[in-house]
Write a protein that holds these residues in place. Structure first.
Motif, PDB file in Angstrom:
ATOM      1  N   LEU A 123       0.815  -1.219   0.000  1.00 41.33           N
ATOM      2  CA  LEU A 123       0.000   0.000   0.000  1.00 41.33           C
ATOM      3  C   LEU A 123       0.846   1.265   0.000  1.00 41.33           C
ATOM      4  CD1 LEU A 123      -2.893  -0.912   2.462  1.00 41.33           C
ATOM      5  CD2 LEU A 123      -2.951  -0.854  -0.032  1.00 41.33           C
ATOM      6  N   ASP A 124       2.149   1.124   0.227  1.00 39.91           N
ATOM      7  CA  ASP A 124       3.035   2.290   0.320  1.00 39.91           C
ATOM      8  C   ASP A 124       4.132   2.143  -0.733  1.00 39.91           C
ATOM      9  OD1 ASP A 124       4.375   4.541   1.034  1.00 39.91           O
ATOM     10  OD2 ASP A 124       5.142   3.774   2.931  1.00 39.91           O
ATOM     11  N   PRO A 125       3.895   2.594  -1.965  1.00 38.54           N
ATOM     12  CA  PRO A 125       4.872   2.400  -3.047  1.00 38.54           C
ATOM     13  C   PRO A 125       6.241   2.961  -2.683  1.00 38.54           C
ATOM     14  CG  PRO A 125       2.803   3.217  -3.928  1.00 38.54           C
ATOM     15  CD  PRO A 125       2.707   3.318  -2.429  1.00 38.54           C
ATOM     16  N   LEU A 126       7.267   2.182  -2.987  1.00 38.36           N
ATOM     17  CA  LEU A 126       8.631   2.564  -2.662  1.00 38.36           C
ATOM     18  C   LEU A 126       9.384   2.935  -3.932  1.00 38.36           C
ATOM     19  CD1 LEU A 126      10.848   2.737  -0.451  1.00 38.36           C
ATOM     20  CD2 LEU A 126      11.395   0.346  -0.976  1.00 38.36           C
ATOM     21  N   SER A 170      -0.082   8.214   2.407  1.00 34.39           N
ATOM     22  CA  SER A 170       0.802   7.599   1.417  1.00 34.39           C
ATOM     23  C   SER A 170       0.238   6.337   0.798  1.00 34.39           C
ATOM     24  CB  SER A 170       2.153   7.277   2.078  1.00 34.39           C
ATOM     25  OG  SER A 170       1.972   6.382   3.175  1.00 34.39           O
ATOM     26  N   ASP A 171      -0.972   5.953   1.136  1.00 32.02           N
ATOM     27  CA  ASP A 171      -1.550   4.750   0.560  1.00 32.02           C
ATOM     28  C   ASP A 171      -1.622   4.876  -0.957  1.00 32.02           C
ATOM     29  OD1 ASP A 171      -1.812   3.797   3.071  1.00 32.02           O
ATOM     30  OD2 ASP A 171      -3.987   3.963   3.197  1.00 32.02           O
ATOM     31  N   LEU A 172      -0.911   3.967  -1.641  1.00 30.58           N
ATOM     32  CA  LEU A 172      -0.817   3.962  -3.104  1.00 30.58           C
ATOM     33  C   LEU A 172      -0.332   5.304  -3.647  1.00 30.58           C
ATOM     34  CD1 LEU A 172      -3.952   1.875  -4.139  1.00 30.58           C
ATOM     35  CD2 LEU A 172      -1.586   1.119  -3.914  1.00 30.58           C
ATOM     36  N   ASP A 173       0.355   6.060  -2.802  1.00 29.99           N
ATOM     37  CA  ASP A 173       0.898   7.367  -3.195  1.00 29.99           C
ATOM     38  C   ASP A 173      -0.195   8.231  -3.827  1.00 29.99           C
ATOM     39  OD1 ASP A 173       2.935   9.160  -3.202  1.00 29.99           O
ATOM     40  OD2 ASP A 173       4.333   7.886  -4.282  1.00 29.99           O
ATOM     41  N   THR A 177      -0.590  10.631  -7.217  1.00 27.60           N
ATOM     42  CA  THR A 177      -1.523  10.171  -8.242  1.00 27.60           C
ATOM     43  C   THR A 177      -2.503  11.272  -8.628  1.00 27.60           C
ATOM     44  OG1 THR A 177      -1.360   7.882  -7.452  1.00 27.60           O
ATOM     45  CG2 THR A 177      -3.288   8.446  -8.783  1.00 27.60           C
ATOM     46  N   LEU A 178      -3.015  11.986  -7.643  1.00 28.01           N
ATOM     47  CA  LEU A 178      -3.972  13.056  -7.919  1.00 28.01           C
ATOM     48  C   LEU A 178      -3.301  14.267  -8.559  1.00 28.01           C
ATOM     49  CD1 LEU A 178      -6.155  12.914  -4.671  1.00 28.01           C
ATOM     50  CD2 LEU A 178      -6.831  12.226  -6.982  1.00 28.01           C
ATOM     51  N   HIS A 232       5.473  16.477  -7.062  1.00 30.67           N
ATOM     52  CA  HIS A 232       4.009  16.367  -6.925  1.00 30.67           C
ATOM     53  C   HIS A 232       3.598  15.295  -5.916  1.00 30.67           C
ATOM     54  CE1 HIS A 232       3.136  19.091 -10.272  1.00 30.67           C
ATOM     55  NE2 HIS A 232       4.091  18.487 -10.939  1.00 30.67           N
ATOM     56  N   ARG A 233       4.390  15.119  -4.874  1.00 31.97           N
ATOM     57  CA  ARG A 233       4.057  14.075  -3.903  1.00 31.97           C
ATOM     58  C   ARG A 233       3.714  14.627  -2.519  1.00 31.97           C
ATOM     59  NH1 ARG A 233      10.225  11.744  -3.605  1.00 31.97           N
ATOM     60  NH2 ARG A 233      11.129  13.399  -2.308  1.00 31.97           N
ATOM     61  N   ASP A 234       3.774  15.948  -2.368  1.00 30.66           N
ATOM     62  CA  ASP A 234       3.496  16.557  -1.071  1.00 30.66           C
ATOM     63  C   ASP A 234       2.478  17.675  -1.220  1.00 30.66           C
ATOM     64  OD1 ASP A 234       5.523  15.117   0.507  1.00 30.66           O
ATOM     65  OD2 ASP A 234       6.958  16.227  -0.735  1.00 30.66           O
ATOM     66  N   SER A 235       1.793  17.953  -0.131  1.00 28.88           N
ATOM     67  CA  SER A 235       0.888  19.101  -0.120  1.00 28.88           C
ATOM     68  C   SER A 235       1.708  20.375   0.030  1.00 28.88           C
ATOM     69  CB  SER A 235      -0.097  18.985   1.046  1.00 28.88           C
ATOM     70  OG  SER A 235       0.594  19.098   2.285  1.00 28.88           O
ATOM     71  N   ALA A 236       1.064  21.517  -0.159  1.00 33.05           N
ATOM     72  CA  ALA A 236       1.768  22.794  -0.039  1.00 33.05           C
ATOM     73  C   ALA A 236       2.330  22.980   1.367  1.00 33.05           C
ATOM     74  CB  ALA A 236       0.827  23.935  -0.410  1.00 33.05           C
TER      75      ALA A 236
END
Length: 364
Positions: A123-126, A170-173, A177-178, A232-236
């Motif tokens: 569930l936590d892509p590496l 981080s589930d499925l990143d 993805t969004l 694109h993996r973190d919020s502001a």
């Protein structure tokens, strides 16, 4: 009436079968060029602290290489409609490689990072595996995006909302993805004529000053902006900015990335070349080069001082391009097809055995 029907059936049976549609070399060339940039970007990462030039190149490449891959992936996902053969390809081409390489990268990271207790979590892509999980989710939702009235504005709105929420997890990143979703949706909406537009001579000429200007902007931004925006993996808020920054940065980065993708594609050759066949094996180059990129730090390949000088940066760049090229070659594909593109015909009913195959563009 019966006689006419029999004549029509007989003439159809007598007609020669249509030859298979030839692959367009342009897309395979583009995928190969993009996977080379992916490998180079990963190779540059340990060199960034000592060189503003390398960091600027790193930021420039990260601004468009993943968007380019995702747009091409979306373009070749237009035919996904949930039919049995499409679902089978989804499992064999994405789910199985994800499980195999997520496990392999976790075990490898336990060794290189000296973390023997690191759990294997599907569930936590590496590392690189996030793209397989994201592409799986994007393709599953393809029929929806092809039927809503304003797919691209809706996808951009979801991406902007994602940057407001640091609690997505981080589930499925899912955060990444969004945030990358608009590029995939754009690919779904493109047609061959759109790619022909960016391959015109005028665009190729304009791409030179635009790319040079983009590098200068990146060079200026190195001490002023975090490169995390391009992941694109973190919020502001996770990037140390007010929440509303994400709402503004998402469409701005989207436009900037599209301009750079157009510049990149304008210089991709459209004819068959020595590298065209390598573009069909980018999944292998993408999934395999990460072991070397991670292992290089553990094995001390970046420890010599000369590696952090201009000549060393050039050597690292050339080596990364050569290695990923080797990993995309037919011999490597034949040797590892059983894990990257396994034949799981025994797992599916007969109706899922027939039909075409979706083409996967990965960094890829």
């Amino acid at each position: 009436m019966s006689q006419h029907l029999q004549t029509a059936v007989a003439s159809r049976e007598a007609a020669p079968p249509r030859p298979p549609k030839e692959r367009d070399a342009f897309y395979d060339n583009a995928k190969y060029a993009a996977i080379v940039l992916v490998a180079m970007g990963h190779a540059w990462e340990p060199l960034r602290d000592g060189s503003r030039f390398v960091t600027a190149m790193y930021m420039l490449v990260y601004a468009f290489h993943m968007p380019a891959f995702i747009i091409i992936s979306g373009y070749f996902s237009r035919g996904f409609d949930g039919r049995p053969e499409r679902l089978k390809r989804l499992v064999t081409g994405l789910v199985v490689p994800y499980v195999v390489f997520e496990t392999a990268y976790t075990l490898f990271t336990r060794w290189t990072d000296q973390e023997p207790d690191r759990p294997v979590s599907l569930l936590d892509p590496l590392y690189l595996t996030w793209f397989l999980a994201a592409l799986f989710l994007w393709r599953l939702t393809t029929p929806l995006w092809l039927r809503v009235r304003w797919p691209l504005p809706l996808a951009l709105a979801l991406a902007m909302l994602a940057t407001l929420s640091p609690s997505i997890g981080s589930d499925l990143d899912l955060q990444r993805t969004l945030q990358f979703l608009p590029y995939f949706v754009l690919g779904l909406l493109l047609r061959p004529e759109h790619f022909r537009l960016v391959r015109r001579r005028a665009v190729r000429l304009a791409a030179v000053p635009v790319s040079a200007g983009a590098f200068l902007v990146a060079y200026w931004a190195v001490p002023r902006m975090t490169g995390g925006w391009f992941y694109h993996r973190d919020s502001a808020e996770q990037l140390g900015a007010p929440a509303w920054y994400g709402v503004v940065m998402t469409p701005v980065l989207f436009v900037c990335s599209l301009v750079l993708v157009a510049c990149f594609l304008s210089w991709v050759p459209g004819r068959r070349m020595w590298c065209t066949v390598l573009g069909t094996g980018t999944l292998y180059g993408y999934l395999l080069h990460g072991f070397l990129a991670q292992g290089a730090k553990y094995w001390g390949w970046y420890d010599p001082a000369w590696i952090h000088r201009p000549l060393g940066a050039i050597a690292v760049t050339v080596t990364a391009g050569a290695v990923v090229t080797l990993l995309c070659t037919p011999p490597v594909r034949r040797a590892l097809r059983f894990v990257v593109e396994p034949d799981l015909g025994w797992l599916f009913r007969r109706e899922a055995e027939e039909g075409g195959r979706d083409r996967v563009a990965v960094p890829g």
